[in-house]
Design a protein around this motif. Sequence first.
Motif, PDB file in Angstrom:
ATOM      1  N   TYR A  61       0.838  -1.210   0.000  1.00  0.00           N
ATOM      2  CA  TYR A  61       0.000   0.000   0.000  1.00  0.00           C
ATOM      3  C   TYR A  61       0.869   1.255   0.000  1.00  0.00           C
ATOM      4  O   TYR A  61       0.671   2.175  -0.807  1.00  0.00           O
ATOM      5  CB  TYR A  61      -0.904  -0.042   1.231  1.00  0.00           C
ATOM      6  N   LYS A  62       1.866   1.298   0.882  1.00  0.00           N
ATOM      7  CA  LYS A  62       2.735   2.468   0.959  1.00  0.00           C
ATOM      8  C   LYS A  62       3.546   2.645  -0.327  1.00  0.00           C
ATOM      9  O   LYS A  62       3.792   3.767  -0.776  1.00  0.00           O
ATOM     10  CB  LYS A  62       3.691   2.336   2.149  1.00  0.00           C
ATOM     11  N   ARG A  63       3.945   1.517  -0.920  1.00  0.00           N
ATOM     12  CA  ARG A  63       4.721   1.571  -2.165  1.00  0.00           C
ATOM     13  C   ARG A  63       3.880   2.199  -3.272  1.00  0.00           C
ATOM     14  O   ARG A  63       4.362   3.024  -4.054  1.00  0.00           O
ATOM     15  CB  ARG A  63       5.159   0.155  -2.527  1.00  0.00           C
ATOM     16  N   MET A  64       2.608   1.813  -3.347  1.00  0.00           N
ATOM     17  CA  MET A  64       1.724   2.363  -4.372  1.00  0.00           C
ATOM     18  C   MET A  64       1.421   3.838  -4.121  1.00  0.00           C
ATOM     19  O   MET A  64       1.058   4.577  -5.047  1.00  0.00           O
ATOM     20  CB  MET A  64       0.424   1.562  -4.424  1.00  0.00           C
ATOM     21  N   GLN A  65       1.579   4.271  -2.873  1.00  0.00           N
ATOM     22  CA  GLN A  65       1.408   5.690  -2.558  1.00  0.00           C
ATOM     23  C   GLN A  65       2.639   6.513  -2.928  1.00  0.00           C
ATOM     24  O   GLN A  65       2.651   7.725  -2.719  1.00  0.00           O
ATOM     25  CB  GLN A  65       1.123   5.867  -1.067  1.00  0.00           C
ATOM     26  N   GLY A  66       3.646   5.847  -3.459  1.00  0.00           N
ATOM     27  CA  GLY A  66       4.845   6.556  -3.892  1.00  0.00           C
ATOM     28  C   GLY A  66       5.987   6.540  -2.898  1.00  0.00           C
ATOM     29  O   GLY A  66       7.030   7.143  -3.135  1.00  0.00           O
TER      30      GLY A  66
END
Length: 927
Positions: A61-66
């Motif tokens: 999730y955090k990775r997809m948030q950039g």
Amino acid sequence: MSKYDMKNYENKCLESWKQDFEVDPNDSEKFYLNVAYPYPSGAMHVGHGRTYIVPDVIARYKRMQGKHVLFPMAFHVTGSPVIGISKRIANGDEKTTRLYRELYRVPEDILNKFVDPMEIVKYFSNEYERVMSSCGLSIDWRRRFTTVYPQYSKFIEWQYLHLMEQNRVIRGAHPVKYCPQCDNPVGDHDLLEGEKAEIVKFTLVMFNWGEYKIPCATLRPETTYGVTNLWINPDVTYKKVTLDGLKWILSPEAALKLSLQEHEITEEGEISGRSLIDETVSHPFCGNVKILPAEFVDPDMATGIVMSVPAHAPFDYIALRDLQNQGKYTEIKPISLITVPGYGEFPAMDAVEKSGITDQNDPGMETLTQEIYSAEFSGGKMLPQYGGKPVKFARDEFAAIMLEQYGSLVMYDFDNRDVMCRCGSRVFVRILKDQWFLQYSDQEWKKQIHEQLDKIDLVPSEVRTEFERTIDWLKDWACTRKVGLGTHLPWDKNWLVEPLSDSTIYMAFYTIAHKLLKIEAEKLTPEVFDYVFKGEGDSESLPLPKETVEDLRKEFLYWYPYDFRFSAKDLISNHLTFQLFHHNAIFSEDLQPKGMVVFGMGLLEGAKMSSSKGNVILLEDAVNDVGADTVRMFLVGSAEPWQDFDWRSELVSSTRKQIDRFWNTIHDSLEFKDEYPIDNWLLSRMQERITNTTDALSSFQTRQALQEAYFGVETDLKWYRRRLPEGVKGSSVLKDINNIWIRLLAPFIPFTCQRLWEISGNNGNIAFANWPVCESNKVDVGIELSEELLTRTVEDIESILKLIQIDSSSITLFVSSNWKYDVFKTIAQTSDRNRVIQEIMKDESMKKRGKETTDAVKQITNLIHKLPPKLVTRIVESGIDEKAVFESTKEFIEREYNLPVNIVNSDESTHQKARMALPFKPAILIE
């Protein structure tokens, strides 16, 4: 997609993802999360799966948030567990061999090598990495290490040199959990059973019998004045011993325990418990008392002889009552010592008689005993002739007096006697001399940790109390062992750092592990670590090139401090709190932990999981059986991370079906075209799903996030399809919806979402796709409000049709009059509803309506209480023309029920039903 095809696709993804999650510092904002590393001594089960899949969902999730996300992994192999396993296998232990051959399915040629503990470590470390990868964990495997690597040992040596310099490590004699077979202190991680057992400090009350001492262990020395007799088991053969020069009688088990606690014991003979019955013993506090028979006395509990205080101990009262009911010992009377609010002169008697318990074997006796003991300790007060002090203060004073003046000694034992080492041997309490201890008892250090804890984000917030309690009660901790795998103390090579004590700051080691492991261990001097982790010293005077140590420090500072650590709630009492102490001692204020998420426990079909008892489902079997995504979705969606979860086959199967529905929904809607008015509603709803899913994941609520991202969207799509024109199954808007939906579920079910991402025309690893963001310009409050009104009305119509079960000819909807909407808004917008309601009732126009006003105000108030607050706000702020809504959806309602529909303003009808119409709740007449 078939199970076979999906498994092949999972393998294909794993191959292509292999290096995608290897991260190095860059200009992006970092997010560093880590999880308690596993002890690889057996195959992973689904409980382990949850431990590592939950943080993976957050990492994705955090990775997809950039965010630039680091999710590392290592293996904890220090201590004696694998040595114990290796010994049992070498000795041909049938139970252990069967466990590894049948449950863990270790190949025979590999199992034969397990006589070497390092072969166990090697095999299961590789197995853990393979199985973790099969679950789609987005780990940077370059950083993998085990805690016996020489580079890691140098790191531990450096840490302990600093702890020693700060006087955090001291030498002394303390009671520890001890395995005689391993000849070694043991921690909770070394145990097969009794992980939560605590060491209890008993006071031995010494009764005199001729030349012998008869010791009775108690946690309540203040009650010795109330002793009326001793209890002894007539069926036990007791030992006559000389202990430190004095003659004692005690159980064989007690003799062994005390021999491990700095006492010199010589056995002299035996005496049967039966021969001691009716003998008289004495103590200065209670005078002469008799020894009575009691089969309930456990020879393995403390000294195996019990003093009886029937006024204040329910077990003693009921046991004495049983004997007296047989006409025996009727001369013995309880002696009151303590007054307790809510109880009479004899609290134990009060409690037993009121409870209706008939005998000492009643299971309610344990609860009753705890109730009395707690009441006496918290609110009890000694009678004036016994000092008059509160019990909570008198207890320690009595213990001290008895130890100093009346020959009492201290004895240590477990509150839970079933404590077993992984080697198969029973564990005892032993006093170890020359042991090294971490001074967690230091009050100044505790104060610093309390202050540090205030700055840490704890999830769930309720665990803060448990952390506070642990910090307060932690005592000095035996941090070394003589036997096992691990790091030798740098100043005393006879000792090894024990497992819980070498796993306190390894999160820092992760940040540069992939680089440290390429450096010769001898070059990793304390000065190198001082520079890398503390910024102390001169980078040019170290045994490594300047650019190397500068690079190491730069990477460490990029990742540290960690953002969140994930671990089980049972580790609050040790590891999770220990690491706060050690971070405080080693690192600067800006490098302290930022957050922790605490997990609940795992159940299997309602029972506690246990590998040793075979009550597990292996994680690999679950993945092969139902697929990695099913395992992931169930483990993170069946309960919030901090709640206990229960792996139930039926529910797991339903999760598989849910993923199939998601797959089919996306796959079947790829070619839809055209547009319809309801499209705007679906787009608007999706914005709320995005917001709610994001909020839930930001709070680590994986279950709530799935409720929104899967079930919420599925519910919206179901209504959307129902509202499309007859014969139409979808529109072009589904392309946008699908694109968002796939990304919302990607952290949970990455394999399925990766495949759908590709067949929807997208490229690359979905783990790096942009997380959906709410687009406010697509939020249409008006259309959402209209559809909400329609949905609720349709549900009411269906309820009525089910209830009446007759052939109907028409449906009439009476929509609320404007004056009721005015009342609704007035009541909804005030904080003082009672006052506003009174004002409404005084209004002249309202008075004219009489009972209709009274009924309407009451019904509207109740309606406002029942409706979701957000919906009430929307109704007030946005307004809605109910008649227009129903006129525009009339065709839909008629199609749904194959009945003509009439829309009528309630003010324009004299029908009695019309008066029941309320705002956002039309009155419904079905004829």
